[in-house]
Scaffold this motif. Sequence first.
Motif, PDB file in Angstrom:
ATOM      1  N   UNK A  42       0.836  -1.014  -0.145  1.00 26.69           N
ATOM      2  CA  UNK A  42       0.510   0.277   0.114  1.00 26.69           C
ATOM      3  C   UNK A  42       0.943   1.036  -0.012  1.00 26.69           C
ATOM      4  N   UNK A  43       1.535   1.265   1.103  1.00 25.97           N
ATOM      5  CA  UNK A  43       2.373   2.092   0.620  1.00 25.97           C
ATOM      6  C   UNK A  43       3.777   2.646  -0.278  1.00 25.97           C
ATOM      7  N   UNK A  44       3.940   1.407  -1.260  1.00 31.44           N
ATOM      8  CA  UNK A  44       4.635   0.797  -2.265  1.00 31.44           C
ATOM      9  C   UNK A  44       3.594   1.845  -3.790  1.00 31.44           C
ATOM     10  N   UNK A  45       2.259   1.842  -3.857  1.00 28.33           N
ATOM     11  CA  UNK A  45       1.265   2.671  -4.692  1.00 28.33           C
ATOM     12  C   UNK A  45       1.106   3.816  -3.894  1.00 28.33           C
ATOM     13  N   UNK A  46       1.853   4.094  -3.751  1.00 21.86           N
ATOM     14  CA  UNK A  46       0.896   5.420  -2.501  1.00 21.86           C
ATOM     15  C   UNK A  46       2.178   6.273  -2.372  1.00 21.86           C
ATOM     16  N   UNK A  47       3.527   5.746  -3.740  1.00 23.34           N
ATOM     17  CA  UNK A  47       4.460   6.802  -3.598  1.00 23.34           C
ATOM     18  C   UNK A  47       5.639   7.134  -3.137  1.00 23.34           C
ATOM     19  N   UNK A  48       5.355   6.481  -1.761  1.00 19.43           N
ATOM     20  CA  UNK A  48       6.184   7.042  -0.557  1.00 19.43           C
ATOM     21  C   UNK A  48       7.550   6.473  -0.886  1.00 19.43           C
ATOM     22  N   UNK A  49       8.904   6.837  -0.367  1.00 21.20           N
ATOM     23  CA  UNK A  49      10.126   6.751  -0.399  1.00 21.20           C
ATOM     24  C   UNK A  49      10.333   5.993   0.289  1.00 21.20           C
ATOM     25  N   UNK A  50      11.288   4.393  -0.131  1.00 19.27           N
ATOM     26  CA  UNK A  50      11.580   3.669   0.097  1.00 19.27           C
ATOM     27  C   UNK A  50      12.013   3.461   1.660  1.00 19.27           C
ATOM     28  N   UNK A  51      13.403   4.789   2.188  1.00 14.89           N
ATOM     29  CA  UNK A  51      13.640   4.427   3.393  1.00 14.89           C
ATOM     30  C   UNK A  51      12.558   4.954   4.477  1.00 14.89           C
ATOM     31  N   UNK A  52      11.630   5.742   3.573  1.00 17.20           N
ATOM     32  CA  UNK A  52      10.258   5.746   4.781  1.00 17.20           C
ATOM     33  C   UNK A  52       9.596   4.799   4.739  1.00 17.20           C
ATOM     34  N   UNK A  53       9.308   3.771   4.231  1.00 14.18           N
ATOM     35  CA  UNK A  53       8.034   2.796   4.684  1.00 14.18           C
ATOM     36  C   UNK A  53       9.627   1.465   4.642  1.00 14.18           C
ATOM     37  N   UNK A  54       9.873   1.704   4.294  1.00 18.76           N
ATOM     38  CA  UNK A  54      11.229   0.280   5.565  1.00 18.76           C
ATOM     39  C   UNK A  54      11.453   0.981   6.700  1.00 18.76           C
ATOM     40  N   UNK A  55      11.292   2.087   7.667  1.00 13.72           N
ATOM     41  CA  UNK A  55      10.973   2.395   8.350  1.00 13.72           C
ATOM     42  C   UNK A  55       9.777   2.322   9.247  1.00 13.72           C
ATOM     43  N   UNK A  56       8.623   2.118   8.378  1.00 14.65           N
ATOM     44  CA  UNK A  56       7.608   2.226   8.638  1.00 14.65           C
ATOM     45  C   UNK A  56       6.921   0.429   8.740  1.00 14.65           C
ATOM     46  N   UNK A  57       8.003   0.171   7.997  1.00 13.02           N
ATOM     47  CA  UNK A  57       7.607  -1.671   7.320  1.00 13.02           C
ATOM     48  C   UNK A  57       8.270  -1.721   9.584  1.00 13.02           C
TER      49      UNK A  57
END
Length: 68
Positions: A42-57
């Motif tokens: 979902x975060x990827x589809x919302x085009x969040x930056x990868x480092x932010x996705x990693x931190x959130x995950x």
Amino acid sequence: MLLVDVQETVWPAEVKLVYSQIERAGELPAHHQKRLRHHINRMWLEQMPVPSIVDAAKSLAIIMEKYA
């Protein structure tokens, strides 16, 4: 929202890449692993930056460990 019901699916390579960077994600119960992948996707589809996705995950995985 955190505990969505996720059906079996084939995850994109981007989701697998981010998921592989989450320590101990593979130790979560299978249903939590699916949910974590769902949230990453979902975060990827919302085009969040990868480092932010990693931190959130990582944060989500820590929370999910408490409910394992």
